[in-house]
Design an enzyme around this catalytic site. Sequence first.
Site, short mmCIF file in Angstrom:
data_model
loop_
_atom_site.label_atom_id
_atom_site.label_comp_id
_atom_site.label_asym_id
_atom_site.label_seq_id
_atom_site.Cartn_x
_atom_site.Cartn_y
_atom_site.Cartn_z
CG ASP A 189 2.36 103.41 -9.58
OD1 ASP A 189 2.43 104.18 -9.53
OD2 ASP A 189 1.74 102.88 -10.22
CE LYS A 247 -1.08 100.11 -10.46
NZ LYS A 247 0.09 100.32 -10.17
CE LYS A 284 0.43 101.63 -13.66
NZ LYS A 284 1.10 102.17 -12.74
#
Lengths: 273, 313
Positions: free
Chosen positions: B150, B213, B249
């Site tokens: 991430d 995300k 996400k």
Amino acid sequence: MTRLPVLKTYKLYIGGKFPRSESGRSYPVSSPSGVVNAAQGSRKDVRDAVVAARAAFGGWSRATAYNRGQVLYRVAELLEGRRAEFGRLAPDVDEAIDRWVWYAGWTDKIAQVAGNANPVAGPYFNLSVPEPTGVVGILAPQSSPLLGLVSVLAPAILTGNTAVVIASESSPLAAVALAEVLATSDVPGGVVNIVTGRTAELAPPLAGHLDVNALDLAGAPVDLAASLEGLAAENLKRVVRRADPEPDWTAEPALDRVLAFTETKTVWHPIGV
Amino acid sequence: MTATAPPPYSDVTRSEASLRRFLHGLPGVDQVGAEARAAMLGTRSIKTTAKAWALDLAIRMIDLTTLEGADTPGKVRALCAKGRHPGPGSPPVAAICVYGDMVPTAVDALRGSGVHVAAVATAFPSGRAALDVKLADTRHAVADGADEIDMVIDRGAFLSGRHQQVYDEIVAVKDACGGAHLKVILETGELSTYDNVRRASWLAMLAGADFIKTSTGKVSPAATLPVTLVMLEAVRDFRDATGRQVGMKPAGGIRTAKDAIKYLVLVNETTGEDWLSPDWFRFGASSLLNDLLMQRDKLATGHYSGPDYVTLD
């Protein structure tokens, strides 16, 4: 010119706020000014009330006993100022206020009565102290909308418990008025939550809720009392059983309902050499 | 950087100017419309068997996260154990998301479980470090066994209009990931407008992100429904244009089962069922799992559950 009266919407009292029922329902109840609509709570309102009561438990139970006493006494002061309004909704207003004061005085005295310094055979202080049980579900008495309510609510919260109250089904307006007093007092939001509606619908989810630690069945319907005790057994709630016949709420108060919702903590402490 | 965006957008990334022209040529987001649509979809009522299915799907989509300065190997191991077996009859979560130095602990604790290990990298959460530091951070996590990375974008560069720099950085990190999946955190709470969210989404997808995300969880507001709607529209349109599917996400601030189900409704109504799978949609969350487990209990037993019956994280 005639004035149009401003009518009141009777709502629930959850977490210090006055929401309508999540279900949007209401039901007719009689009042001095004729038939009015009270909020008809649902099991989800009960769930929300339990969440609010749980959230308030930490702060309320950690407050000093003296502070809780001051806060509860303040409620009596406010009740006194609204005697006329309560007088229209319920008999026994003076008794209810006096009862509230009586219980408020117990906050910093209950430990002396229910606690003890135990004699033990060793170099230890051994102290037993009463502590609050947690979230208490209360089915308020059906026939005594104010004095009965005060007689079950005040003993539960004075030790630091928080409460979810199902108000008297046929006369819930005194409970709603009490909620308004509590909201303007110093009692933190969530310490007392009041749901109005059909007791038979609201009691089972409250009795079965695993985050409720104790249950007062004072106002339980006769045919439901046994099954509610069964539901309460699921997580070993402390239960005050339904009394038959209904207690005389005008009688001299006692400590049984205070002690029913406390746990005894015993501490061993070495005595310094 | 040599990497180019997939057709038909190969030309877009030729120069700073063409990139800017493309991103600023994206249609503007109707803010009122997006918020109203997200709010309207949030009112859908999902009950009984559909709810049971949604709760289990939401659990399978969780990136169970701990990103605290106070993280210890013991805490990460406990979280991994919970991720493998959240509760009786419950499926495992999708991944455990930790800081880079905790990756070996997590890999060890999750071996054989099928639960992925996600590591935050690139000077998370601020992204304020030199590029070679960010790349080293990424390579280290991948070498330790993280199969998902991430990363955070450089919001400073993005907001001052240096899109090429952001693009190049994502391409470089993607390269450093090797076989690991790359999730690109836009930190929408710092991007100010939905237009910027749409632009950053496209920029990340052009640069090769496997997932986009919303947030680090360290900035408020974190994930919101309208932001997620805008990003879901971006991944939908990107697949329509290029044929490549990118995951989504939302992370941060999703704490209740009710919230999670609102997101699932949003996914179904925006991108369709293709994204209703842990391979394409994830929740970055920690306390959400407990609420999902309590709701699961409620459906199974009929009684409302309480926090006494789930772990304290």
